[in-house]
Write an enzyme that holds these catalytic residues in place. Structure first.
Site, PDB file in Angstrom:
ATOM      1  N   GLU A  62       0.870  -1.194   0.000  1.00  0.00           N
ATOM      2  CA  GLU A  62       0.000   0.000   0.000  1.00  0.00           C
ATOM      3  C   GLU A  62       0.909   1.247   0.000  1.00  0.00           C
ATOM      4  O   GLU A  62       1.954   1.256   0.663  1.00  0.00           O
ATOM      5  CB  GLU A  62      -0.834  -0.024   1.293  1.00  0.00           C
ATOM      6  CG  GLU A  62      -1.637   1.227   1.574  1.00  0.00           C
ATOM      7  CD  GLU A  62      -2.255   1.228   2.995  1.00  0.00           C
ATOM      8  OE1 GLU A  62      -1.631   0.688   3.938  1.00  0.00           O
ATOM      9  OE2 GLU A  62      -3.362   1.776   3.138  1.00  0.00           O
ATOM     10  N   ASN A 122      -6.938   6.355  -1.715  1.00  0.00           N
ATOM     11  CA  ASN A 122      -5.862   5.400  -1.448  1.00  0.00           C
ATOM     12  C   ASN A 122      -6.108   4.252  -2.426  1.00  0.00           C
ATOM     13  O   ASN A 122      -7.056   3.488  -2.268  1.00  0.00           O
ATOM     14  CB  ASN A 122      -5.956   4.945   0.015  1.00  0.00           C
ATOM     15  CG  ASN A 122      -4.770   4.107   0.438  1.00  0.00           C
ATOM     16  OD1 ASN A 122      -4.040   3.576  -0.409  1.00  0.00           O
ATOM     17  ND2 ASN A 122      -4.584   3.960   1.739  1.00  0.00           N
ATOM     18  N   LYS A 139      -9.430   2.162  -1.965  1.00  0.00           N
ATOM     19  CA  LYS A 139      -9.657   1.593  -0.619  1.00  0.00           C
ATOM     20  C   LYS A 139     -11.005   2.046  -0.049  1.00  0.00           C
ATOM     21  O   LYS A 139     -11.269   3.248   0.060  1.00  0.00           O
ATOM     22  CB  LYS A 139      -8.514   2.031   0.300  1.00  0.00           C
ATOM     23  CG  LYS A 139      -8.523   1.412   1.692  1.00  0.00           C
ATOM     24  CD  LYS A 139      -7.256   1.855   2.422  1.00  0.00           C
ATOM     25  CE  LYS A 139      -7.096   1.253   3.793  1.00  0.00           C
ATOM     26  NZ  LYS A 139      -5.825   1.659   4.428  1.00  0.00           N
ATOM     27  N   GLU A 158      -5.924   8.718   7.760  1.00  0.00           N
ATOM     28  CA  GLU A 158      -6.476   8.305   6.448  1.00  0.00           C
ATOM     29  C   GLU A 158      -7.865   8.892   6.207  1.00  0.00           C
ATOM     30  O   GLU A 158      -8.225   9.206   5.082  1.00  0.00           O
ATOM     31  CB  GLU A 158      -6.536   6.781   6.364  1.00  0.00           C
ATOM     32  CG  GLU A 158      -5.187   6.165   6.103  1.00  0.00           C
ATOM     33  CD  GLU A 158      -5.315   4.723   5.658  1.00  0.00           C
ATOM     34  OE1 GLU A 158      -5.892   4.452   4.604  1.00  0.00           O
ATOM     35  OE2 GLU A 158      -4.817   3.852   6.410  1.00  0.00           O
ATOM     36  N   CYS A 184      -4.922  -2.998   2.781  1.00  0.00           N
ATOM     37  CA  CYS A 184      -4.665  -2.970   4.216  1.00  0.00           C
ATOM     38  C   CYS A 184      -5.884  -3.274   5.092  1.00  0.00           C
ATOM     39  O   CYS A 184      -6.309  -4.396   5.207  1.00  0.00           O
ATOM     40  CB  CYS A 184      -4.012  -1.637   4.587  1.00  0.00           C
ATOM     41  SG  CYS A 184      -3.225  -1.740   6.212  1.00  0.00           S
ATOM     42  N   ASN A 209       0.232  -1.220   5.355  1.00  0.00           N
ATOM     43  CA  ASN A 209       1.154  -0.519   6.272  1.00  0.00           C
ATOM     44  C   ASN A 209       0.506  -0.636   7.636  1.00  0.00           C
ATOM     45  O   ASN A 209      -0.437   0.107   7.941  1.00  0.00           O
ATOM     46  CB  ASN A 209       1.223   0.974   5.943  1.00  0.00           C
ATOM     47  CG  ASN A 209       2.074   1.307   4.733  1.00  0.00           C
ATOM     48  OD1 ASN A 209       3.247   1.639   4.847  1.00  0.00           O
ATOM     49  ND2 ASN A 209       1.477   1.245   3.568  1.00  0.00           N
TER      50      ASN A 209
HETATM   51  N1  CDV Z   1      -3.031   1.332   6.581  1.00  0.00           N
HETATM   52  C1  CDV Z   1      -3.977   0.726   7.321  1.00  0.00           C
HETATM   53  O1  CDV Z   1      -5.092   0.529   6.866  1.00  0.00           O
HETATM   54  N2  CDV Z   1      -3.619   0.381   8.567  1.00  0.00           N
HETATM   55  C2  CDV Z   1      -4.533  -0.244   9.499  1.00  0.00           C
HETATM   56  C3  CDV Z   1      -4.145   0.090  10.917  1.00  0.00           C
HETATM   57  C4  CDV Z   1      -4.411   1.510  11.238  1.00  0.00           C
HETATM   58  C5  CDV Z   1      -4.913  -0.769  11.911  1.00  0.00           C
HETATM   59  C6  CDV Z   1      -4.561  -1.752   9.336  1.00  0.00           C
HETATM   60  O2  CDV Z   1      -5.666  -2.313   9.274  1.00  0.00           O
HETATM   61  O3  CDV Z   1      -3.517  -2.378   9.353  1.00  0.00           O
END
Ligand code: CDV
Length: 339
Positions: A62, A122, A139, A158, A184, A209
């Site tokens: 990501e 994103n 996203k 975000e 993510c 991430n």
């Molecule tokens: N980049 C993300 O979406 N990170 C989230 C953190 C904040 C929990 C994740 O689900 O890994």
């Protein structure tokens, strides 16, 4: 009574005919001052190594072109937009597309997208082995918060910098497989994978991430990797597909990011996993026909799903509790009651 004949084993059709050799291409940290050209160079180095190992498809993380900027509160949108891409491929990213064409390796790439009409997403793209963009995903499940929260050791903004994705969860036929994408936090939401598996998805790619600490509530650190494995493996099994999940890992601008990039197969088992928190490629042969067994048996959706009972899934977001007060239930007759 005549002995019963042993059940005939069904011949396995198309055994090992559709193999996609794929890699989770984990990146170590990217500093705030690191250029996109430098990040792209690291990715091309991995592609070159991938070529030597017979890889045909690679998944990068990501927001793979820059540091994970939502950790900082910025009031000036000009500063924020320095982390966004106005076109794809940009001049800095073009060499990655050219390498894809040269090596015959398709890829997934996450980046911050600024549209012509000023929207921020994103985003991830699916690029085929000829260097052409075949799919785009934005996203949907944005984590974090939209205002500055000074009590946190770092921010997760975000919800401030991105709008929720507006493209749903499409799938694409490419490089001999049916592909879907997620980003993510999406991996924690089973609806994401079910949307794609209802379109027959065989390979779901996802970049992430994930800080190694939960800054919104106290939680033991080891759970961060546990939950990563848990949701990815469950998604692979319950949707009978492969999941390729790729981290940005290591200490980035003082924040620890979990690594643990992995490839999970339709049985739910992990077939390959990163060992380090740096640039590392994790490779596996995906037998795309192995997705069929689950799709045709226990997760044969057409036979077993009961959509008449699922209306809450799309009709309700928050929890609606049952009315207060314990349900008493019907009295049970006592064995000792007088006849
Ligand atoms: N980049 C993300 O979406 N990170 C989230 C953190 C904040 C929990 C994740 O689900 O890994």
């Amino acid at each position: 009574m005549p002995p019963r004949a042993a059940p005939q084993e069904k011949p396995r059709e198309n055994q090992l005919t559709r193999i996609l050799t794929a890699a989770a291409a984990q990146l170590g940290p990217i500093g705030r001052n690191e250029t996109r050209a430098s990040a792209v160079k690291r990715m091309i180095q991995m592609m070159r190594r991938g070529k030597e190992r017979g890889v045909r498809y690679m998944v990068f993380p990501e927001l793979a072109l820059t540091t994970f900027f939502p950790r900082w509160y910025m009031e000036d949108w000009k500063e924020v937009e320095r982390f966004f891409e106005r076109q794809m491929p940009s001049a800095d990213v073009l060499p990655l597309f050219e390498a894809a064409r040269e090596y015959g390796i398709g890829f997934y790439l996450g980046y911050a997208e600024l549209t012509d009409d000023g929207q921020h997403f994103n985003t991830s793209i699916l690029v085929n082995d000829k260097g052409r963009i075949v799919g785009k995903y934005r996203k949907v499940h944005l984590p974090g918060h939209s205002e500055h929260e000074p009590q946190r050791p770092w921010q997760h903004l975000e919800k401030r910098y991105f709008q929720p994705g507006d493209l749903g969860f499409p799938v694409w036929r490419s490089m001999g497989a049916i592909h879907g994408m997620a980003i993510c936090n999406d991996r924690r939401w089973p609806e994401v994978f079910r949307e794609m598996s209802l379109q027959g998805v065989e390979v779901v790619s996802l970049g992430y991430n994930t800080p190694d600490e939960n800054t919104s509530a106290s939680e033991p650190k080891h759970l961060r990797n546990f939950h990563n494995d848990l949701v990815l493996q469950a998604a692979a099994y319950q949707n009978s597909c492969y999941v390729i999940a790729t981290a940005k890992a290591g200490i980035e601008e003082g924040v620890g990011l979990i690594g643990g990039s992995l490839i999970a197969q339709p049985s739910g088992e992990i077939v390959a996993k990163a060992q380090t928190l740096g640039d590392e490629m994790v490779v596996a042969d995906l037998n795309l026909d192995a997705t069929r067994m689950g799709k045709e048996t226990i997760f044969n959706f057409a036979r077993h799903r009961r959509i008449e009972h699922y209306s809450r899934i799309t009709g309700q977001t928050g929890v609606v509790l049952p009315p207060e007060g314990e349900v008493q239930g019907d009295p049970v007759p006592s064995r000792h009651a007088p006849a």
